[in-house]
Motif scaffolding. Structure first.
Motif, PDB file in Angstrom:
ATOM      1  N   HIS A 159      -8.353 -39.279 101.999  1.00  0.00           N
ATOM      2  CA  HIS A 159      -7.047 -38.734 101.729  1.00  0.00           C
ATOM      3  C   HIS A 159      -6.492 -38.542 102.778  1.00  0.00           C
ATOM      4  CE1 HIS A 159      -7.973 -38.934  97.445  1.00  0.00           C
ATOM      5  NE2 HIS A 159      -9.175 -38.172  97.847  1.00  0.00           N
TER       6      HIS A 159
ATOM      7  N   ALA B 146      -3.689 -36.018 104.556  1.00  0.00           N
ATOM      8  CA  ALA B 146      -3.133 -34.897 104.590  1.00  0.00           C
ATOM      9  C   ALA B 146      -2.397 -34.572 105.658  1.00  0.00           C
ATOM     10  CB  ALA B 146      -3.865 -33.598 104.188  1.00  0.00           C
TER      11      ALA B 146
ATOM     12  N   TYR C  15      -0.858 -33.637 100.546  1.00  0.00           N
ATOM     13  CA  TYR C  15      -2.169 -34.412 100.382  1.00  0.00           C
ATOM     14  C   TYR C  15      -1.787 -35.461  99.816  1.00  0.00           C
ATOM     15  CZ  TYR C  15      -6.977 -34.671  99.146  1.00  0.00           C
ATOM     16  OH  TYR C  15      -8.191 -34.990  98.941  1.00  0.00           O
TER      17      TYR C  15
ATOM     18  N   VAL D  91      -1.813 -26.215 104.729  1.00  0.00           N
ATOM     19  CA  VAL D  91      -1.735 -27.676 104.004  1.00  0.00           C
ATOM     20  C   VAL D  91      -0.505 -28.176 103.454  1.00  0.00           C
ATOM     21  CG1 VAL D  91      -2.727 -29.204 102.442  1.00  0.00           C
ATOM     22  CG2 VAL D  91      -4.119 -27.283 103.505  1.00  0.00           C
TER      23      VAL D  91
ATOM     24  N   PRO E 100      -8.153 -31.126  98.054  1.00  0.00           N
ATOM     25  CA  PRO E 100      -7.131 -29.955  98.531  1.00  0.00           C
ATOM     26  C   PRO E 100      -7.537 -28.714  98.606  1.00  0.00           C
ATOM     27  CG  PRO E 100      -6.234 -31.721  96.895  1.00  0.00           C
ATOM     28  CD  PRO E 100      -7.665 -31.795  96.781  1.00  0.00           C
TER      29      PRO E 100
END
Length: 175
Positions: A4, A6, A103, A100, A69
């Motif tokens: 993924h 992010a 994502y 963060v 996440p």
């Protein structure tokens, strides 16, 4: 690495925040479940929220990860703890802060993590570095570049225009 994508926001204003951010990026990049793909220029930014403190240094990064996440957030918080981050007051001084921001194109609202970051579209010190490598990233229906057009970027200065500033600093900093 598959996985993924992010985006992270990094900042700090205590000690040597640029070395702290560089170290945090290296620590993420050396994990088997994360790879730093892009890093913004390094910016010097006026304090936001609580303005009676030292100016900040800010940057953003894109990280390819196989972590979920919440696990990515925990990895970031672990790095903050390792670097002696203390959370004494909201928007207060800090050695390192790692948020963060996005994502993939996921939306998440939990007690521990909101994606996209709930206030990122209001903050020039996040949007300006994020636009260095992801101007077309769509957040809440608008691109980063479009959000940046409406953001307050007064006082934000480029501290290092190289995208590899973090590698240069980490090579000269002690572990």
């Amino acid at each position: 690495m598959d996985g993924h994508l992010a985006t992270l926001g990094l900042g700090g204003n205590i000690g040597d925040p640029t070395a702290s951010m560089a170290r945090a990026l290296v620590l993420l990049d050396t994990r088997p479940d994360c790879a730093v793909e892009h890093v913004s220029k390094l910016y010097r930014t006026p304090p936001w929220g609580k303005i009676d403190q030292a100016w900040f240094f800010n940057a953003c990064a894109a990280v390819r990860t196989t972590l979920a996440p919440d696990d990515l957030l925990e990895a970031c918080l672990s790095i903050e703890r390792q670097m002696k981050r203390e959370r004494l007051e909201r928007w207060g001084p800090r050695t390192i802060d790692i948020d963060v921001l996005t994502y993939d194109d996921r939306t998440q609202h939990s007690q521990t993590l909101e994606i996209p970051h709930p206030r990122m579209t209001e903050r020039g010190f996040v949007l300006k570095p994020l636009a260095d490598f992801a101007p077309h990233l769509v957040i809440s229906g608008r691109t980063v570049a479009n959000w940046l057009e409406d953001a307050d970027v007064a006082g934000i200065e480029t501290a290092d225009a190289r995208s590899d500033w973090w590698r240069q600093i980490s090579q000269t900093s002690s572990p």
